[in-house]
Design a protein around this motif. Structure first.
Motif, PDB file in Angstrom:
ATOM      1  N   MET A  49       0.830  -1.199   0.000  1.00  0.00           N
ATOM      2  CA  MET A  49       0.000   0.000   0.000  1.00  0.00           C
ATOM      3  C   MET A  49       0.868   1.254   0.000  1.00  0.00           C
ATOM      4  SD  MET A  49      -3.113  -0.881  -0.245  1.00  0.00           S
ATOM      5  CE  MET A  49      -3.822   0.729   0.097  1.00  0.00           C
ATOM      6  N   LEU A  50       1.965   1.240   0.757  1.00  0.00           N
ATOM      7  CA  LEU A  50       2.876   2.384   0.808  1.00  0.00           C
ATOM      8  C   LEU A  50       3.467   2.657  -0.576  1.00  0.00           C
ATOM      9  CD1 LEU A  50       4.592   4.453   2.466  1.00  0.00           C
ATOM     10  CD2 LEU A  50       6.270   2.624   2.759  1.00  0.00           C
ATOM     11  N   ILE A  51       3.924   1.600  -1.251  1.00  0.00           N
ATOM     12  CA  ILE A  51       4.517   1.759  -2.583  1.00  0.00           C
ATOM     13  C   ILE A  51       3.483   2.304  -3.566  1.00  0.00           C
ATOM     14  CG2 ILE A  51       5.514   0.510  -4.542  1.00  0.00           C
ATOM     15  CD1 ILE A  51       6.766  -1.416  -2.502  1.00  0.00           C
ATOM     16  N   ARG A  52       2.279   1.755  -3.529  1.00  0.00           N
ATOM     17  CA  ARG A  52       1.233   2.228  -4.438  1.00  0.00           C
ATOM     18  C   ARG A  52       0.896   3.698  -4.181  1.00  0.00           C
ATOM     19  NH1 ARG A  52      -2.608   0.720  -7.938  1.00  0.00           N
ATOM     20  NH2 ARG A  52      -4.542   1.910  -7.950  1.00  0.00           N
ATOM     21  N   ASN A  53       0.845   4.092  -2.927  1.00  0.00           N
ATOM     22  CA  ASN A  53       0.510   5.478  -2.605  1.00  0.00           C
ATOM     23  C   ASN A  53       1.612   6.433  -3.047  1.00  0.00           C
ATOM     24  OD1 ASN A  53      -2.076   5.149  -1.516  1.00  0.00           O
ATOM     25  ND2 ASN A  53      -1.271   4.588   0.493  1.00  0.00           N
ATOM     26  N   PHE A  54       2.873   5.996  -2.984  1.00  0.00           N
ATOM     27  CA  PHE A  54       3.953   6.842  -3.499  1.00  0.00           C
ATOM     28  C   PHE A  54       3.832   6.991  -5.011  1.00  0.00           C
ATOM     29  CE2 PHE A  54       6.394   6.869   0.436  1.00  0.00           C
ATOM     30  CZ  PHE A  54       7.072   8.083   0.327  1.00  0.00           C
ATOM     31  N   ARG A  55       3.477   5.910  -5.699  1.00  0.00           N
ATOM     32  CA  ARG A  55       3.315   5.987  -7.150  1.00  0.00           C
ATOM     33  C   ARG A  55       2.156   6.908  -7.520  1.00  0.00           C
ATOM     34  NH1 ARG A  55       3.842  -0.580  -7.884  1.00  0.00           N
ATOM     35  NH2 ARG A  55       6.135  -0.682  -7.853  1.00  0.00           N
ATOM     36  N   THR A  56       1.140   6.925  -6.688  1.00  0.00           N
ATOM     37  CA  THR A  56      -0.054   7.715  -6.978  1.00  0.00           C
ATOM     38  C   THR A  56       0.070   9.155  -6.506  1.00  0.00           C
ATOM     39  OG1 THR A  56      -1.396   5.711  -6.742  1.00  0.00           O
ATOM     40  CG2 THR A  56      -2.560   7.816  -6.700  1.00  0.00           C
ATOM     41  N   ARG A  57       0.649   9.354  -5.310  1.00  0.00           N
ATOM     42  CA  ARG A  57       0.617  10.657  -4.657  1.00  0.00           C
ATOM     43  C   ARG A  57       1.987  11.269  -4.412  1.00  0.00           C
ATOM     44  NH1 ARG A  57      -3.515  13.749  -3.394  1.00  0.00           N
ATOM     45  NH2 ARG A  57      -3.236  13.761  -1.152  1.00  0.00           N
ATOM     46  N   GLY A  58       3.050  10.582  -4.803  1.00  0.00           N
ATOM     47  CA  GLY A  58       4.388  11.089  -4.531  1.00  0.00           C
ATOM     48  C   GLY A  58       4.662  12.452  -5.134  1.00  0.00           C
ATOM     49  N   HIS A  59       4.029  12.755  -6.259  1.00  0.00           N
ATOM     50  CA  HIS A  59       4.251  14.045  -6.922  1.00  0.00           C
ATOM     51  C   HIS A  59       3.852  15.228  -6.041  1.00  0.00           C
ATOM     52  CE1 HIS A  59      -0.084  14.606  -7.823  1.00  0.00           C
ATOM     53  NE2 HIS A  59      -0.091  13.286  -7.927  1.00  0.00           N
ATOM     54  N   THR A 102       3.131  16.944   3.441  1.00  0.00           N
ATOM     55  CA  THR A 102       3.243  15.509   3.187  1.00  0.00           C
ATOM     56  C   THR A 102       1.917  14.815   3.464  1.00  0.00           C
ATOM     57  OG1 THR A 102       5.576  15.552   3.840  1.00  0.00           O
ATOM     58  CG2 THR A 102       4.486  13.401   3.762  1.00  0.00           C
ATOM     59  N   PRO A 103       1.330  14.162   2.474  1.00  0.00           N
ATOM     60  CA  PRO A 103       0.072  13.432   2.714  1.00  0.00           C
ATOM     61  C   PRO A 103       0.265  12.351   3.775  1.00  0.00           C
ATOM     62  CG  PRO A 103       0.515  13.646   0.357  1.00  0.00           C
ATOM     63  CD  PRO A 103       1.760  14.072   1.069  1.00  0.00           C
ATOM     64  N   GLN A 104      -0.765  12.110   4.569  1.00  0.00           N
ATOM     65  CA  GLN A 104      -0.683  11.122   5.641  1.00  0.00           C
ATOM     66  C   GLN A 104      -0.303   9.739   5.118  1.00  0.00           C
ATOM     67  OE1 GLN A 104      -0.932  11.290   9.027  1.00  0.00           O
ATOM     68  NE2 GLN A 104      -0.889  13.512   8.766  1.00  0.00           N
ATOM     69  N   GLU A 105      -0.810   9.394   3.929  1.00  0.00           N
ATOM     70  CA  GLU A 105      -0.564   8.046   3.409  1.00  0.00           C
ATOM     71  C   GLU A 105       0.864   7.847   2.918  1.00  0.00           C
ATOM     72  OE1 GLU A 105      -2.864  10.271   0.090  1.00  0.00           O
ATOM     73  OE2 GLU A 105      -2.634  10.308   2.271  1.00  0.00           O
ATOM     74  N   LEU A 106       1.691   8.909   2.971  1.00  0.00           N
ATOM     75  CA  LEU A 106       3.095   8.777   2.597  1.00  0.00           C
ATOM     76  C   LEU A 106       4.008   8.809   3.821  1.00  0.00           C
ATOM     77  CD1 LEU A 106       3.314  10.987  -0.632  1.00  0.00           C
ATOM     78  CD2 LEU A 106       2.674   8.588  -0.384  1.00  0.00           C
ATOM     79  N   LYS A 107       3.415   8.711   5.010  1.00  0.00           N
ATOM     80  CA  LYS A 107       4.186   8.667   6.252  1.00  0.00           C
ATOM     81  C   LYS A 107       4.208   7.245   6.800  1.00  0.00           C
ATOM     82  CE  LYS A 107       2.952  13.414   7.580  1.00  0.00           C
ATOM     83  NZ  LYS A 107       2.304  14.261   8.611  1.00  0.00           N
ATOM     84  N   LEU A 108       5.365   6.823   7.310  1.00  0.00           N
ATOM     85  CA  LEU A 108       5.502   5.464   7.829  1.00  0.00           C
ATOM     86  C   LEU A 108       4.579   5.214   9.013  1.00  0.00           C
ATOM     87  CD1 LEU A 108       9.366   4.886   7.647  1.00  0.00           C
ATOM     88  CD2 LEU A 108       7.606   3.815   6.245  1.00  0.00           C
TER      89      LEU A 108
END
Length: 409
Positions: free
Chosen positions: A79-89, A104-110
């Motif tokens: 899920m973390l990898i997918r969220n970086f691909r989607t929202r990393g920009h 920083t979006p919440q879903e990109l925090k550990l």
């Protein structure tokens, strides 16, 4: 007596329990003590479960000090990898002026996934990230998607295209390996672009100009793109653009003689252009150039009207005609490059119309390289007052094409 009881005695014990609820003194002291200590609940008076109910919507809390299970860890990392691909920009450093501070979006925090220091050294088994620890995966994702290049590609439906992009970017951390010769070529092109603009500003003080200042990196970008196209068999390139940076492109990409460009600045033939305004920014030019691999490439910058975006469908139409004339059924020999301003790209309806037609059989040219120069102001309008979308390029997501956001500095 209780030691002699077994599962077949349940009815008997339940009957005693009901008697206890009605009158505890009706039982002997041993049974009274038993029900008092182990069964009787003074609050609920029932045999209900003594643990909190849980479900997929109300999962049980993780025990203090326990580590993530291997299955749980891999799922959350996925899920973390997918969220970086989607929202990393969203986290990418795209603004050279520092006017935009992205949170920083919440879903990109550990911590959003419940990871702690005990999990950092655990090995990940997930596609391009296999073999790395959780900590290394997190750093690689930030390097790939949150540095100075942001990418939007998860809207693409074709899995093979997404997978190709993911592997290409994540295995290289989205960095292009350049040899020494390529680095020198980029420096030379960047220097040529800067010197050209500085000369015009000093030589023609007060003369109306549409400078490329601040976006000089467009010149090495176009140079590398054309060289790459030549290596892949492209024999003609058709460009279209509005006013800003046009003279720089004519000089350093199309190779129009600078003597001729300066003559137009001097209005040496003024009588021939009466009533035509800033004519030098409308002129096109064609020229054959030789690529580094030794192939001839015909370069053509289309003549441009004052309208900011009308040239885009014209470029596509010219490319389609050239492909048909070359009997290029695979549509791989002629490349279209369209250069836009950010406000015009999202603000002019002709852009949407062109994108909409681009995949129809009668109009298809196998793609156009669109370069959007973000001026951070559309004539006199700031981005927050000129568009409802987050990016000027959001309209391009109607197509199955990746969008790269690049910090020009």
């Amino acid at each position: 007596m209780k030691e002699e009881l077994n599962s077949s005695s349940l009815d008997y014990v339940e009957e005693l329990y009901l008697e206890y609820l009605q009158d505890p003194n009706s039982l002997d002291s041993e049974w009274q003590e038993y029900f008092k200590n182990y069964i009787a609940d003074s609050q609920t008076k029932s045999f209900s479960a003594n643990f909190e109910a849980s479900s997929i919507f109300n999962p049980p809390a993780k025990a203090v000090g326990s580590s993530q299970s291997a299955t749980d860890l891999q799922y959350k990392i996925g899920m973390l990898i997918r969220n970086f691909r989607t929202r990393g920009h969203i986290m990418a450093k795209l603004d050279p002026l520092g006017l935009i501070v992205n949170q920083t979006p919440q879903e990109l925090k550990l911590e959003h996934y419940g990871f702690d220091e005990n999990d950092f050294d655990r090995i990940v088994e997930s596609g391009t990230m296999s073999g790395y620890s959780l900590k290394e995966v997190y750093e690689r994702l930030k390097e790939t998607y949150c540095r100075s290049i942001g990418v939007q590609f998860m809207h693409i439906d074709d899995y093979e295209v997404r997978d190709w992009l993911q592997k290409r970017m994540e295995n290289s951390l989205n960095r292009l390996e350049l040899n020494h010769e390529q680095q020198l070529r980029i420096l030379a092109k960047l220097t040529e672009a800067v010197v050209f603009e500085e000369f015009l500003q000093k030589k023609y003080v007060g003369v109306k100009s549409f400078s490329l200042t601040g976006s000089e990196s467009l010149i090495p970008l176009l140079d590398l793109a054309i060289e790459q196209a030549a290596e892949q068999g492209v024999v003609e390139v058709v460009l279209g653009m509005a006013h800003r940076g046009r003279l720089n492109v004519l000089s350093n990409i199309i190779k129009k003689p600078t003597r001729q460009i300066f003559r137009e600045f001097d209005d040496a033939d003024a009588q021939a252009y009466i009533g035509r305004g800033d004519v030098k920014y409308h002129l096109g030019y064609s020229q054959d150039i030789t690529s580094q691999v030794g192939t001839k490439v015909h370069m053509s910058l289309s003549f441009n009207p004052s309208h900011l975006e009308f040239i885009t469908p014209v470029v596509n139409g010219r490319v389609r005609a050239k492909q048909d004339r070359l009997k290029d059924k695979k549509r791989q020999k002629v490349l279209a490059i369209a250069i836009h301003g950010d406000a015009a790209f999202i603000g002019e309806g002709v852009v949407q119309e062109t994108l909409n037609l681009s995949e129809l059989e009668a109009y298809r040219i196998s793609g156009t390289l669109h370069v959007v120069l973000n001026n951070q102001i559309g004539f006199t309008t700031t981005p927050e007052q000129s568009r409802s979308s987050f990016y000027a390029t959001d309209i391009a997501k109607m197509l199955q094409s990746p969008i790269f956001h690049v910090n020009g500095e």
